[in-house]
Design a protein around this motif. Structure first.
Motif, PDB file in Angstrom:
ATOM      1  N   TRP A 572      33.642  37.188  49.716  1.00 57.46           N
ATOM      2  CA  TRP A 572      34.055  37.938  48.525  1.00 57.46           C
ATOM      3  C   TRP A 572      32.862  38.655  47.891  1.00 57.46           C
ATOM      4  CZ3 TRP A 572      38.909  38.950  46.945  1.00 57.46           C
ATOM      5  CH2 TRP A 572      39.934  38.197  47.488  1.00 57.46           C
ATOM      6  N   GLU A 573      31.716  37.992  47.859  1.00 55.84           N
ATOM      7  CA  GLU A 573      30.516  38.627  47.299  1.00 55.84           C
ATOM      8  C   GLU A 573      30.144  39.870  48.099  1.00 55.84           C
ATOM      9  OE1 GLU A 573      27.322  35.875  47.118  1.00 55.84           O
ATOM     10  OE2 GLU A 573      28.409  34.410  45.885  1.00 55.84           O
ATOM     11  N   GLN A 574      30.152  39.739  49.428  1.00 59.15           N
ATOM     12  CA  GLN A 574      29.768  40.872  50.267  1.00 59.15           C
ATOM     13  C   GLN A 574      30.775  42.015  50.189  1.00 59.15           C
ATOM     14  OE1 GLN A 574      29.292  38.978  54.094  1.00 59.15           O
ATOM     15  NE2 GLN A 574      27.130  38.523  53.724  1.00 59.15           N
ATOM     16  N   ALA A 575      32.022  41.689  49.842  1.00 65.66           N
ATOM     17  CA  ALA A 575      33.033  42.739  49.680  1.00 65.66           C
ATOM     18  C   ALA A 575      32.958  43.396  48.312  1.00 65.66           C
ATOM     19  CB  ALA A 575      34.423  42.156  49.905  1.00 65.66           C
ATOM     20  N   PHE A 577      33.161  41.693  45.155  1.00 61.44           N
ATOM     21  CA  PHE A 577      33.965  41.049  44.117  1.00 61.44           C
ATOM     22  C   PHE A 577      33.145  39.956  43.446  1.00 61.44           C
ATOM     23  CE2 PHE A 577      37.047  42.618  47.194  1.00 61.44           C
ATOM     24  CZ  PHE A 577      38.022  43.190  46.408  1.00 61.44           C
ATOM     25  N   ASP A 578      33.186  39.901  42.118  1.00 62.72           N
ATOM     26  CA  ASP A 578      32.586  38.751  41.451  1.00 62.72           C
ATOM     27  C   ASP A 578      33.590  37.598  41.444  1.00 62.72           C
ATOM     28  OD1 ASP A 578      34.462  39.259  39.434  1.00 62.72           O
ATOM     29  OD2 ASP A 578      33.030  40.394  38.225  1.00 62.72           O
ATOM     30  N   LYS A 579      33.203  36.451  40.879  1.00 65.47           N
ATOM     31  CA  LYS A 579      34.062  35.265  40.930  1.00 65.47           C
ATOM     32  C   LYS A 579      35.390  35.492  40.230  1.00 65.47           C
ATOM     33  CE  LYS A 579      30.541  31.681  41.437  1.00 65.47           C
ATOM     34  NZ  LYS A 579      29.957  30.444  40.863  1.00 65.47           N
ATOM     35  N   ASP A 580      35.353  36.138  39.071  1.00 62.41           N
ATOM     36  CA  ASP A 580      36.591  36.362  38.321  1.00 62.41           C
ATOM     37  C   ASP A 580      37.536  37.294  39.072  1.00 62.41           C
ATOM     38  OD1 ASP A 580      35.653  34.718  36.345  1.00 62.41           O
ATOM     39  OD2 ASP A 580      34.848  36.349  35.114  1.00 62.41           O
ATOM     40  N   ALA A 581      36.978  38.367  39.660  1.00 65.25           N
ATOM     41  CA  ALA A 581      37.810  39.314  40.394  1.00 65.25           C
ATOM     42  C   ALA A 581      38.419  38.654  41.635  1.00 65.25           C
ATOM     43  CB  ALA A 581      36.991  40.540  40.797  1.00 65.25           C
ATOM     44  N   ALA A 582      37.613  37.866  42.339  1.00 63.08           N
ATOM     45  CA  ALA A 582      38.131  37.177  43.520  1.00 63.08           C
ATOM     46  C   ALA A 582      39.254  36.222  43.147  1.00 63.08           C
ATOM     47  CB  ALA A 582      37.003  36.418  44.217  1.00 63.08           C
ATOM     48  N   ALA A 583      39.061  35.481  42.050  1.00 65.44           N
ATOM     49  CA  ALA A 583      40.093  34.539  41.609  1.00 65.44           C
ATOM     50  C   ALA A 583      41.370  35.271  41.222  1.00 65.44           C
ATOM     51  CB  ALA A 583      39.577  33.713  40.438  1.00 65.44           C
ATOM     52  N   ALA A 584      41.238  36.449  40.607  1.00 67.07           N
ATOM     53  CA  ALA A 584      42.415  37.220  40.206  1.00 67.07           C
ATOM     54  C   ALA A 584      43.206  37.697  41.424  1.00 67.07           C
ATOM     55  CB  ALA A 584      41.988  38.408  39.345  1.00 67.07           C
ATOM     56  N   TRP A 585      42.508  38.204  42.452  1.00 64.50           N
ATOM     57  CA  TRP A 585      43.186  38.653  43.668  1.00 64.50           C
ATOM     58  C   TRP A 585      43.868  37.491  44.385  1.00 64.50           C
ATOM     59  CZ3 TRP A 585      44.103  43.377  45.923  1.00 64.50           C
ATOM     60  CH2 TRP A 585      43.517  44.479  45.308  1.00 64.50           C
ATOM     61  N   GLN A 586      43.189  36.352  44.452  1.00 66.52           N
ATOM     62  CA  GLN A 586      43.770  35.190  45.135  1.00 66.52           C
ATOM     63  C   GLN A 586      44.982  34.667  44.387  1.00 66.52           C
ATOM     64  OE1 GLN A 586      40.151  32.860  45.275  1.00 66.52           O
ATOM     65  NE2 GLN A 586      39.907  33.216  47.467  1.00 66.52           N
ATOM     66  N   GLY A 597      45.643  32.476  49.420  1.00 69.21           N
ATOM     67  CA  GLY A 597      45.846  33.857  49.023  1.00 69.21           C
ATOM     68  C   GLY A 597      45.236  34.834  50.017  1.00 69.21           C
ATOM     69  N   ILE A 598      44.975  36.029  49.533  1.00 65.74           N
ATOM     70  CA  ILE A 598      44.523  37.131  50.369  1.00 65.74           C
ATOM     71  C   ILE A 598      43.080  36.934  50.792  1.00 65.74           C
ATOM     72  CG2 ILE A 598      43.642  38.573  48.491  1.00 65.74           C
ATOM     73  CD1 ILE A 598      45.064  40.959  49.849  1.00 65.74           C
ATOM     74  N   SER A 599      42.698  37.518  51.933  1.00 72.90           N
ATOM     75  CA  SER A 599      41.308  37.466  52.381  1.00 72.90           C
ATOM     76  C   SER A 599      40.496  38.541  51.662  1.00 72.90           C
ATOM     77  CB  SER A 599      41.226  37.676  53.887  1.00 72.90           C
ATOM     78  OG  SER A 599      41.608  38.999  54.226  1.00 72.90           O
ATOM     79  N   ALA A 600      39.174  38.380  51.705  1.00 75.50           N
ATOM     80  CA  ALA A 600      38.302  39.331  51.023  1.00 75.50           C
ATOM     81  C   ALA A 600      38.408  40.729  51.638  1.00 75.50           C
ATOM     82  CB  ALA A 600      36.862  38.835  51.079  1.00 75.50           C
ATOM     83  N   ASP A 601      38.456  40.802  52.972  1.00 79.10           N
ATOM     84  CA  ASP A 601      38.530  42.112  53.633  1.00 79.10           C
ATOM     85  C   ASP A 601      39.832  42.832  53.281  1.00 79.10           C
ATOM     86  OD1 ASP A 601      36.098  41.652  54.799  1.00 79.10           O
ATOM     87  OD2 ASP A 601      36.932  40.899  56.688  1.00 79.10           O
ATOM     88  N   HIS A 602      40.957  42.075  53.274  1.00 78.26           N
ATOM     89  CA  HIS A 602      42.240  42.683  52.942  1.00 78.26           C
ATOM     90  C   HIS A 602      42.245  43.159  51.491  1.00 78.26           C
ATOM     91  CE1 HIS A 602      46.904  42.327  53.408  1.00 78.26           C
ATOM     92  NE2 HIS A 602      46.493  43.575  53.276  1.00 78.26           N
ATOM     93  N   ALA A 603      41.666  42.344  50.598  1.00 76.99           N
ATOM     94  CA  ALA A 603      41.601  42.728  49.184  1.00 76.99           C
ATOM     95  C   ALA A 603      40.746  43.979  48.996  1.00 76.99           C
ATOM     96  CB  ALA A 603      41.054  41.573  48.352  1.00 76.99           C
ATOM     97  N   ALA A 604      39.679  44.104  49.782  1.00 86.78           N
ATOM     98  CA  ALA A 604      38.807  45.279  49.658  1.00 86.78           C
ATOM     99  C   ALA A 604      39.553  46.559  50.027  1.00 86.78           C
ATOM    100  CB  ALA A 604      37.572  45.099  50.543  1.00 86.78           C
TER     101      ALA A 604
END
Length: 685
Positions: A572-575, A577-586, A597-604
């Motif tokens: 998630w960091e490399q994509a 997203f910070d922690k809050d954004a990653a948690a929101a997407w998941q 939930g969704i993977s980091a690549d898919h969310a990007a």
């Protein structure tokens, strides 16, 4: 199972199938299901309407006549797609805690679909799977399956079958109802397939017994063929085809490009014999009687079967693959032929455990067998009686009959360990709490116990066998303890390869570097629970990396990753997203079957398309429910959202953007969706 069956050679896929396989194929030419083997046959329109797929469509243009080989490839590709679809259906419907690994079927299906489309020239780029354009979601695979079965000449129209007629049908077209509310529900369909039965079917090349099937019209108007008796055989046959496809794929993958051009379609179990029983009272009675009147075979009847096969001319080492049992089991069953008749009767009546029967059968004299059995009759458990038989034959005193020791249930120990973990204990009680946690299966707690206490948990006989294994490979006790303490699962053979690569024991306890985990071949094969600890040793013993990669990664400098949760966080960091954004997407894409939930690549990709987590939390519009998932099996209390449809129905980002702009009522729950669809269906009537 013999090595020949375990490792399919390239000669098998270049047309050199066994005579048995050829005979089965020739016999199967008579079956309507095997129309792919005939040069010309009318293709029946498939009635397999898959979940989430739309019926109808433009009329298909007439295509040039296909060769028999084309149909054979189409059937193999359709069977592979069917296995992928069933894996995806299981993930969607069974609500597992974690998504299972099913890495074998998709590569095979990718390759076979491309061969069916473009010809065998595709096999020359078999190692470029990442570039193959094949379905990525459930709907795509289901549509591909239906088209390929139709192209192979396999009809899925079961509306005009007559009662008591015997047909040949593809095992991939027999459905198993797992929903208790379904009129064709069969509880055995929820059991995992029997690997031994599947290997026996592979060895024979056919399913011997006739099954019972019933055509039933489901709520979506499609008539499907359901199993009445033979659910276990249906599952085992599909597993057999999965194994055959995987072995074919491995044989093709590990050969030269020149020989790969000569590859023939994989040999599969294409059809099973089944008697049609139409719905009604007679059908129910026939299915119940067929399932309940089977006698469970005791080991004496199984031993008689082994003797019959040997008398027919089979060798002992040929029987495991035909009976789906290990060679050791077959040998033990064969030994029962030497057991005294009265002892055989005791085994048949359930009065003597199998282990005791095997032990007595090893005694040459039948009189001595009877004497040993009589002298040890007071010993009830199999292990205790076998020890008593050994003592009797050695001429020593029999072991004393000890009082039964009461053991705490494992769930009691687990609960005690959890309570002690939350309790505030004094220093003098910490050691006892650690012991309870070790008894509950906590590996870290076990590692913290003093060496004499840890040693008490090891069976001396097992430790001696393990010590002998290491000695045979040239390791002394100090070296064995050094490597085993770093990674308990490592084998002496792996250690020899590690030493040749320059690795040390302490390297196995190291966490892998991010660079190693991001290598393509490692990233594709790495899988675990978020809390699982990752070490180079665990990756090695799970066959994710080899010994050279262990030595190379131990010398790298860079960030090391100790858990899969940490690896996900880095993604998630490399994509970006910070922690809050990653948690929101998941949170916006978490579903019952995909708790992470969704993977980091898919969310990007969604973020780049203009999607926000707030959009994904929106309930779908009525139009989306009506057009995209018109036959979704909604749970009444299921909360609907665009994020749910992205994860479960393969909704594309463009569709999310379009639906988020829709003005008007939205459908928030499964009960609302059911009411909407039922109302529109009633209005259409």
């Amino acid at each position: 199972m013999s090595n020949r069956r375990r490792q399919m050679s390239i000669d098998d896929v270049l047309g050199g199938q066994s005579m048995k396989a050829e005979k089965t194929t020739r016999t199967a030419k008579k079956a309507p299901t095997n129309a792919a083997r005939r040069p010309a046959a009318p293709v029946a329109k498939s009635a397999d309407k898959t979940r989430g797929a739309k019926a109808g469509g433009k009329a298909k243009q007439q295509e040039p006549a296909e060769q028999p080989g084309d149909r054979a490839w189409a059937y193999a590709a359709a069977a592979a797609c069917d296995l992928v679809v069933r894996d995806l259906e299981w993930q969607r419907s069974s609500k597992p805690r974690t998504v299972p690994r099913w890495e074998d079927a998709p590569p095979v299906a990718h390759v076979l679909v491309l061969v069916a489309r473009e010809g065998t020239s595709v096999l020359e780029r078999i190692h470029e799977q990442a570039q193959l354009k094949c379905p990525t979601d459930w709907q795509g695979w289901a549509a591909e399956r239906a088209a390929l079965f139709e192209r192979a000449g396999v009809s899925a129209d079961f509306r005009k079958l007559t009662d008591r007629s015997v047909i040949q049908v593809s095992p991939h077209h027999i459905d198993l109802a797992t929903d208790p509310k379904h009129p064709m529900f069969d509880r055995r369909a929820k059991l995992p397939p029997d690997r031994g039965m599947a290997e026996s079917i592979m060895a024979l090349g056919e399913v011997v017994e006739v099954m019972q099937v019933t055509p039933h019209e489901d709520d979506d108007g499609i008539t499907r063929l359901y199993s009445g008796s033979g659910s276990r055989r249906t599952q085992a046959t599909r597993l057999a085809n999965r194994l055959l496809l995987t072995r074919w794929y491995d044989a093709v993958r590990f050969t030269s490009d020149e020989r790969r051009k000569q590859v023939t379609p994989p040999f599969l179990i294409r059809a099973v014999h089944a008697m049609v029983r139409l719905e009604g009272k007679a059908r129910t009675a026939a299915a119940v009687v067929a399932n309940q009147m089977r006698l469970s075979e005791d080991i004496i009847r199984e031993a008689d079967g082994v003797e019959q096969l040997l008398a027919a001319g089979y060798q002992l080492n040929e029987l495991p693959e035909r009976l789906g049992k290990s060679l050791r089991t077959i040998t033990n069953l064969h030994s029962l032929n030497k057991l005294a008749p009265s002892l055989r009767d005791e085994v048949s009546e359930g009065k003597m455990p199998a282990a005791v029967a095997y032990k007595l059968a090893g005694i040459t004299s039948k009189k001595q067998q009877l004497d040993a059995a009589k002298a040890t009759v007071a010993y009830k458990s199999g292990a205790a009686r076998c020890a008593a038989i050994d003592a009797y034959l050695a001429g020593g005193p029999l072991p004393e009959l000890g009082a039964k020791v009461k053991a705490l249930p494992s769930r009691t120990i687990q609960a005690a360990a959890e309570r002690l973990g939350r309790a505030s204990l004094s220093a003098e009680h910490q050691g006892l709490a650690l012991l309870v946690q070790a008894l509950a299966g906590d590996d870290e707690a076990m590692a913290q116990l003093p060496e004499p206490i840890r040693a008490a948990f090891v069976d001396p006989a097992k430790a001696a066998r393990e010590r002998k294994r290491w000695q045979e490979e040239g390791f002394d006790l100090v070296a064995q303890e050094a490597w085993s303490s770093a990674c308990p699962e490592v084998t002496p053979q792996q250690v020899k390869r590690l030493q040749a690569a320059g690795a040390l024991p302490e390297h196995l306890a190291l966490a892998p570097t991010l660079e190693l985990l991001h290598q393509d071949e490692v990233e594709d094969r790495s899988w675990g629970l978020p809390e699982d600890r990752i070490t180079l040793g665990s990756l090695l013993t799970d066959y994710v990396i080899d010994e050279r990669q262990v030595a190379a990664d131990a010398g790298r400098t860079g960030r090391r990753v100790s858990t899969y949760a940490e690896l996900e966080s880095i993604g998630w960091e490399q994509a970006g997203f910070d922690k809050d954004a990653a948690a929101a997407w998941q949170a916006a894409t978490r579903t019952p079957t995909r708790s992470a939930g969704i993977s980091a690549d898919h969310a990007a990709t969604g973020r780049d398309a203009g999607i926000t987590p707030e959009m994904l939390q929106l309930p779908p519009s009525a139009n989306l429910v009506r057009t995209v998932v018109d036959d979704w099996d909604f749970e009444e209390d299921e909360r609907l959202s665009l994020g749910l449809f992205v994860m479960e129905a393969g909704l594309q980002w463009d569709d999310v953007l379009e639906d988020a702009k829709v003005e008007g009522p939205r459908v928030a729950t499964g009960s609302e969706a059911q009411a909407l669809l039922e109302a529109e269906a009633a209005a259409a009537e």
